[in-house]
Design a protein around this motif. Structure first.
Motif, short mmCIF file in Angstrom:
data_model
loop_
_atom_site.label_atom_id
_atom_site.label_comp_id
_atom_site.label_asym_id
_atom_site.label_seq_id
_atom_site.Cartn_x
_atom_site.Cartn_y
_atom_site.Cartn_z
N PRO A 64 10.19 5.20 -7.87
CA PRO A 64 9.66 5.66 -6.58
C PRO A 64 10.17 4.79 -5.44
N LEU A 65 10.40 5.41 -4.29
CA LEU A 65 10.85 4.66 -3.12
C LEU A 65 9.75 3.73 -2.61
N VAL A 66 8.53 4.21 -2.59
CA VAL A 66 7.39 3.39 -2.17
C VAL A 66 6.45 3.30 -3.34
N GLU A 67 6.30 2.12 -3.88
CA GLU A 67 5.45 1.92 -5.05
C GLU A 67 3.98 2.01 -4.67
N ALA A 68 3.17 2.44 -5.65
CA ALA A 68 1.73 2.33 -5.49
C ALA A 68 1.36 0.85 -5.55
N MET A 69 0.12 0.56 -5.26
CA MET A 69 -0.32 -0.83 -5.25
C MET A 69 -0.01 -1.51 -6.58
N GLN A 70 0.63 -2.67 -6.53
CA GLN A 70 1.00 -3.41 -7.72
C GLN A 70 0.01 -4.55 -7.97
N VAL B 15 0.85 -1.19 0.00
CA VAL B 15 0.00 0.00 0.00
C VAL B 15 0.88 1.24 0.00
N ALA B 16 0.55 2.19 -0.84
CA ALA B 16 1.32 3.43 -0.91
C ALA B 16 1.12 4.26 0.34
N VAL B 17 2.22 4.70 0.94
CA VAL B 17 2.17 5.56 2.12
C VAL B 17 3.18 6.67 1.90
N PRO B 18 3.17 7.72 2.70
CA PRO B 18 4.16 8.77 2.54
C PRO B 18 5.58 8.23 2.65
N GLY B 19 6.50 8.90 2.00
CA GLY B 19 7.89 8.44 1.98
C GLY B 19 8.49 8.39 3.36
N ARG B 20 9.61 7.70 3.48
CA ARG B 20 10.32 7.54 4.74
C ARG B 20 10.85 8.90 5.18
N SER B 21 11.10 9.03 6.48
CA SER B 21 11.52 10.32 7.02
C SER B 21 13.01 10.38 7.32
N GLY B 22 13.75 9.28 7.03
CA GLY B 22 15.17 9.28 7.31
C GLY B 22 15.94 10.19 6.38
N THR B 23 17.25 10.40 6.71
CA THR B 23 18.09 11.23 5.86
C THR B 23 18.44 10.48 4.58
N SER B 24 18.81 11.24 3.56
CA SER B 24 19.23 10.64 2.31
C SER B 24 20.59 9.95 2.49
N PHE B 25 20.81 8.87 1.73
CA PHE B 25 22.10 8.19 1.81
C PHE B 25 22.33 7.43 0.51
N THR B 26 23.57 6.96 0.36
CA THR B 26 23.97 6.23 -0.83
C THR B 26 24.65 4.93 -0.41
N PHE B 27 24.40 3.88 -1.16
CA PHE B 27 25.20 2.66 -1.00
C PHE B 27 25.61 2.16 -2.37
N LYS B 28 26.62 1.30 -2.40
CA LYS B 28 27.14 0.79 -3.67
C LYS B 28 27.12 -0.73 -3.69
N VAL B 29 26.90 -1.25 -4.89
CA VAL B 29 26.91 -2.69 -5.13
C VAL B 29 28.02 -2.98 -6.12
N VAL B 30 28.98 -3.83 -5.74
CA VAL B 30 30.15 -4.13 -6.56
C VAL B 30 29.99 -5.53 -7.14
N ALA B 31 30.17 -5.66 -8.45
CA ALA B 31 30.12 -6.96 -9.11
C ALA B 31 31.22 -7.01 -10.15
N ILE C 61 19.19 6.93 -2.09
CA ILE C 61 17.83 6.88 -1.56
C ILE C 61 17.49 8.23 -0.93
N ASP C 62 16.46 8.89 -1.47
CA ASP C 62 15.95 10.14 -0.91
C ASP C 62 14.62 9.85 -0.23
N ARG C 63 13.91 10.91 0.13
CA ARG C 63 12.63 10.73 0.83
C ARG C 63 11.61 9.97 0.00
N SER C 64 11.62 10.14 -1.30
CA SER C 64 10.59 9.50 -2.11
C SER C 64 11.10 8.89 -3.40
N LEU C 65 12.43 8.87 -3.60
CA LEU C 65 12.96 8.46 -4.89
C LEU C 65 14.22 7.63 -4.70
N ILE C 66 14.39 6.62 -5.57
CA ILE C 66 15.62 5.82 -5.62
C ILE C 66 16.26 6.07 -6.98
#
Length: 713
Positions: free
Chosen positions: A263-269, A22-38, A240-245
């Motif tokens: 979108p960080l939180v998808e609408a109903m799929q 279910v779509a809800v308002p975005g998370r309230s945490g601070t923005s951050f970045t992570f990396k995936v190495v392959a 990852i921001d408040r509402s976007l990846i």
């Protein structure tokens, strides 16, 4: 292989199983970045991938192989590199990879040693960061390249997901691909179990470490990312921001990384529901598949949907939609071989998202074909061969237990916890059962009661089946071979060999024979451990170290080298008598050979699952027969009368062949999943073990009570 109960569903009941995100308002945490190495074996080294100069990541996830072959030296180098990382560098995590698990002498315990406190026990885990949930899975199988999630890991994952809110963003990491291939070719055999558990959760992306082309696709609407090449490093930066990846992905040859945002939180799929609609069909002479989207996303229109289905790896067949937007298809099992099969269903939504579902069904027709007598599920996958002894069947499992099972009923008479995973087949001598575990302990158990007679700690993982001769039980432990008294378990001798042994030791006339991962065949006195001779096969055996690849005749030893060449060696002197490569260069010999008179039987590595009959005199081919499915470790097993042999395909195909002509006498399908073991076969009944946790007894044609004869439709 997984014998699932497939319920007969009414059409109106198909939509009762899903819990939508279910779509809800975005998370309230601070923005951050992570990396995936392959594509790189060096954690903490991402500057070459075109992503330097941006903000420091909160952490990194390494999904590529950390070693080339999983050798002790390479693991030591990986540990040294990790120890050299600068203090204050981003925390990093790693996902176990197939190359690391393929050839390691010590299993994946080296992985835990390198990563220390991050993995206290199993090589999978989850963690939270700024309101986002991260799941790292272990899809590796020791000694093999394909993937599997064990029952214990699946149960852990189900419990981990249970406590999440539907809106919590989730990222999943594992080595093997998901969402590609059919039931016969999927890299991860039980991927539908994983996909089912992810439904109803806000899974933002799945990262796979196995190289794949294309390197991005959707799995049930979830963005799935893999490296495009095994040779080049690729880094994916995820912000990852408040509402976007935002995903920025680059390889060593890319200067301007491509960016994608979701979108960080998808609408109903939309969620795909599949089931059977087979009323008044007691013998299942025809099957009706039904599928629909329930719930359907408001953005999806039923007018633009398409649907299709297939059985196993057969061609896709279109489905038709009725006025209630339910997709249907009727098929007739008469054209399907006996046994357990999978029906794949796919719906493509009006927004071009492809959603998949899976149904398991079983086909039996009459007693003139093979039938399943019984099946029993253990608590985890099985990579070892079942052993017949009188009326009992002995089986070891990754669930840490050894089982004694009644052959007639499938009921366990006793089970014993040996404290660690078992990847070796037990051996019975007299009234005692001998078996080893990855914990390094060799056990001697009373075969009637399971009571422990003695145990001995060899101080290293045991990946070989012991051999018994001259009142000594010999077992390989790491790079050592240990001889113990069969009566007391006290050590008699110990010797060090090159490489390690991860298959059967074979005893004959007081001599123990074995092949090591370094490609050397040894002959040792069972009573003293003295080396009689050792012969190099000319190539390392890391590629086939998980299997025995050696058998002993009256005067000759037959062994398969690491590059798939069959050698005949004089059992008394170690002199090579002859050697023969497989007729097809790209399909080398890849199983333990077995000998019957003047014939040798061995399996090849090709996709068609070729079984060869060779002359024991000079290795020339007498006949070759494909079973239609790649063989992933199973060896031919002879019937007591020598007139037939049984072998298992890597994805559940049972085949019994005439030893004289190679003609396939009968078949049976165990269903989806991986098989790395050989069957037990008495000429009438065939006993199988699978990575899908089960032990099965299959009656040959005409054996056992007649099955009901299905009506004609």
């Amino acid at each position: 292989m997984r014998v699932k109960l497939c319920l007969l569903l009414n059409l109106v009941a198909l939509g009762l199983l899903a819990i939508p995100a279910v779509a809800v308002p975005g998370r309230s945490g601070t923005s951050f970045t992570f990396k995936v190495v392959a594509g790189s074996r060096k954690a903490g080294n991402t500057s070459a991938a075109g992503l330097s100069g941006h903000e420091s990541p909160a952490f990194e996830v390494v999904e590529s192989a950390l070693t080339a072959d999983g050798t002790a030296t390479q693991w030591a180098e990986a540990a040294q590199h990790i120890g050299s990382l600068q203090p204050g560098a981003p925390t990093f995590y790693a996902v176990p990879s197939a190359p690391d698990a393929l050839h390691s002498a010590v299993g994946m315990s080296a992985f835990r040693k390198v990563y220390g406190t991050r993995y206290r026990g199993p090589n999978y885990r989850s963690f939270d960061y700024e309101g986002v949930h991260f799941i790292l899975l272990d899809s590796t199988v020791l000694g093999h390249s394909f993937g599997h999630l064990g029952t214990i890991e699946e149960n852990w994952l189900a419990g981990d997901l249970k406590h999440l809110r539907p809106s919590t963003p989730v990222f999943v990491f594992l080595y093997h691909d998901v969402g590609v291939g059919n039931a016969i070719t999927r890299p991860l055999d039980d991927e539908y179990d994983l996909r089912a558990m992810m439904r109803g959760h806000n899974v933002c992306a799945i990262f796979c470490g196995q190289p794949h082309t294309p390197d991005r696709w959707k799995t049930d609407g979830i963005l799935t990312i893999a490296p495009p090449s095994i040779t080049n490093e690729q880094v994916t930066e995820v912000r990852i921001d408040r509402s976007l990846i935002t995903f920025r992905q680059a390889g060593v040859d890319q200067h301007e990384p491509a960016a994608t945002s979701i979108p960080l939180v998808e609408a109903m799929q939309s969620v795909l529901q599949v089931g059977w609609n087979d009323p008044n069909n007691p013998y299942l002479a025809r099957r009706r598949v039904a599928a629909l989207l329930d719930p359907r996303s408001p953005s999806d229109s039923s007018d633009g949907e398409t649907a299709r289905m297939r059985i196993d790896d057969m061609p896709w067949m279109p489905m038709t939609q009725d006025i209630r937007n339910i997709w249907k298809r009727v098929f007739f099992p008469q054209a399907v071989p006996v046994g357990v099969h999978v029906c794949d269903v796919e719906i493509t939504t009006s927004n071009h998202e492809m959603l998949g579902g899976e149904l398991i069904f079983e086909v039996e027709r009459s007693h003139t074909e093979a039938t399943r007598a019984w099946a029993v599920n253990l608590n985890d996958g099985i990579v070892t061969n079942p052993i017949i002894d009188g009326d009992e069947l002995f089986v070891t499992s990754l669930d840490h237990y050894c089982y004694c099972i009644n052959r007639a009923t499938g009921k366990a008479r006793w089970r014993v916890n040996v404290g660690a995973q078992c990847v070796t087949t037990p051996v019975v001598m007299g009234g005692t059962l001998y078996l080893g575990s990855l914990g390094g302990t060799l056990f001697a158990l009373d075969k009637q009661s399971g009571e422990r007679r003695w145990s001995y700690d060899t101080r290293a993982e045991i990946r070989s089946t012991p051999a018994i001769a001259d009142d000594v039980v010999a077992v390989a432990s790491g790079s050592s071979i240990v001889g113990l008294s069969v009566e007391t378990g006290k050590p008699v001798w110990r010797d060090v060999v090159d490489g390690f042994c991860a298959g059967h030791l074979v005893a004959n006339h007081g001599v123990v024979f074995f092949r090591t991962s370094a490609g050397t065949v040894y002959a040792m006195r069972a009573g003293t451990g003295a080396v009689i001779w050792k012969t190099s096969l000319g190539s390392s055996g890391y590629g086939t170290a998980a299997r025995c690849l050696l058998t002993v005749g009256e005067r000759q030893v037959y062994a398969v080298s690491g590059d798939g060449v069959l050698f005949a060696i004089n059992a008394a002197t170690g002199a090579v008598l002859w050697h023969r490569a497989a007729p097809a260069a790209d399909e080398p010999y890849r199983s333990t050979p077995v000998v019957l008179g003047l014939s040798i039987y061995v399996a090849g590595a090709g996709s068609d699952g070729d079984v060869y009959s060779l002359s024991a005199v000079d290795g020339s081919v007498q006949w070759v027969q494909g079973i239609g499915q790649e063989i992933n470790g199973s060896a031919p097993v002879l019937a007591p009368d020598g007139r037939s042999l049984a072998i298992l395909g890597g994805r559940g195909g049972v085949a019994v062949l005439d030893t004289g002509t190679g003609h396939i006498a009968w078949r049976y399908s165990l269903g989806p999943g991986n098989i790395v073991s050989s069957p037990a076969y008495d000429g009438e009944h065939l006993y199988t073990t699978t990575m899908a946790d089960d032990v099965q007894c299959i009656n040959g044609p005409g054996v056992g009570a007649p099955a009901p004869i299905l009506p004609h439709w």
